[in-house]
Design an enzyme around this catalytic site. Sequence first.
Site, PDB file in Angstrom:
ATOM      1  N   SER A 145       0.812  -1.325  -0.046  1.00 37.87           N
ATOM      2  CA  SER A 145       0.039   0.005   0.089  1.00 37.87           C
ATOM      3  C   SER A 145       0.814   1.134   0.046  1.00 37.87           C
ATOM      4  O   SER A 145       1.979   1.179   0.592  1.00 37.87           O
ATOM      5  CB  SER A 145      -0.905  -0.045   1.163  1.00 37.87           C
ATOM      6  OG  SER A 145      -1.561   1.256   1.311  1.00 37.87           O
ATOM      7  N   TYR A 158      -2.786  -0.336   9.778  1.00 36.76           N
ATOM      8  CA  TYR A 158      -2.950  -1.153   8.541  1.00 36.76           C
ATOM      9  C   TYR A 158      -1.686  -0.919   7.810  1.00 36.76           C
ATOM     10  O   TYR A 158      -1.051  -1.754   7.300  1.00 36.76           O
ATOM     11  CB  TYR A 158      -4.330  -0.400   7.754  1.00 36.76           C
ATOM     12  CG  TYR A 158      -4.472  -0.839   6.407  1.00 36.76           C
ATOM     13  CD1 TYR A 158      -4.824  -2.105   6.167  1.00 36.76           C
ATOM     14  CD2 TYR A 158      -3.643  -0.008   5.393  1.00 36.76           C
ATOM     15  CE1 TYR A 158      -4.759  -2.703   4.771  1.00 36.76           C
ATOM     16  CE2 TYR A 158      -3.960  -0.499   4.008  1.00 36.76           C
ATOM     17  CZ  TYR A 158      -4.586  -1.700   3.861  1.00 36.76           C
ATOM     18  OH  TYR A 158      -4.409  -2.192   2.410  1.00 36.76           O
TER      19      TYR A 158
END
Length: 262
Positions: A145, A158
């Site tokens: 990400s 996350y």
Amino acid sequence: MSPRLQGRTALITGSTSNIGRAIALAYGDAGAHVIVSGRDDARGEAVVSRIRETGGRADYVHADLDGTAAAGRALADAATDRLGGRIDILVNNAGIYPAATTPTTDEETFDRVYGVNVKAPFFLTQAVVPGMISAGGGVIINLGSWIARLGIPVGALYSSTKGAMETLTRAWAAEFSAHGIRVNAISPGVILTPDPDPAVEHPAEAMMRGTPAGRSGHPDAIAAAAVYLASDDAAFVHGTVIDVDGGRTGVAVVADAGSSHR
């Protein structure tokens, strides 16, 4: 149907929706026999039907990857059986994104997120790799990400899991390369679900202002990168993270007042 993955077999985790679904459809179109996996059986079977309608090969395997080695082994065994004895391509896509901030994250949430986002792909890879070694090689693609490398004030938990996956990508590339296994990762930018309401700006859209793209991405952009990394076109690509993020992590655009890239 494109022949880029003709004759290959692929297991894609979390492939009942969004990015995983797009990768599954693209792999089916490229000629691979695809295992669609996830927790939503209805959506999984719908993806399989879509692939088969266009002449591709696909099967669905229910999987609830909670981070245990047993869950990883069960999915690997079921997928291997459906694919006729081998998995050529593994895409570690499944993940969860909690809404909690650092002060509001409890231990249960922390363990659950690391279980799904890090432990699950670790133990699934552990279960799949021996078969790839026996077959003489394979491809592993992890999903990272953009917020693993560009800090933002939300999503600390996350982003740390995605940082772990990008680190594992480099470590696994070194560990498995002698066995003919290529390991790489894709780092998506802001990717919204397909066909959002154009009249409503999603809050995440703001994060793409000041980028070359100036907007969020579509899951198909990630799928295209996944096809490339799985194909022989990427035979000389090892241990890298491909940014498919509209330029978010690498480029700052100073736009004039009339630009849509603000």
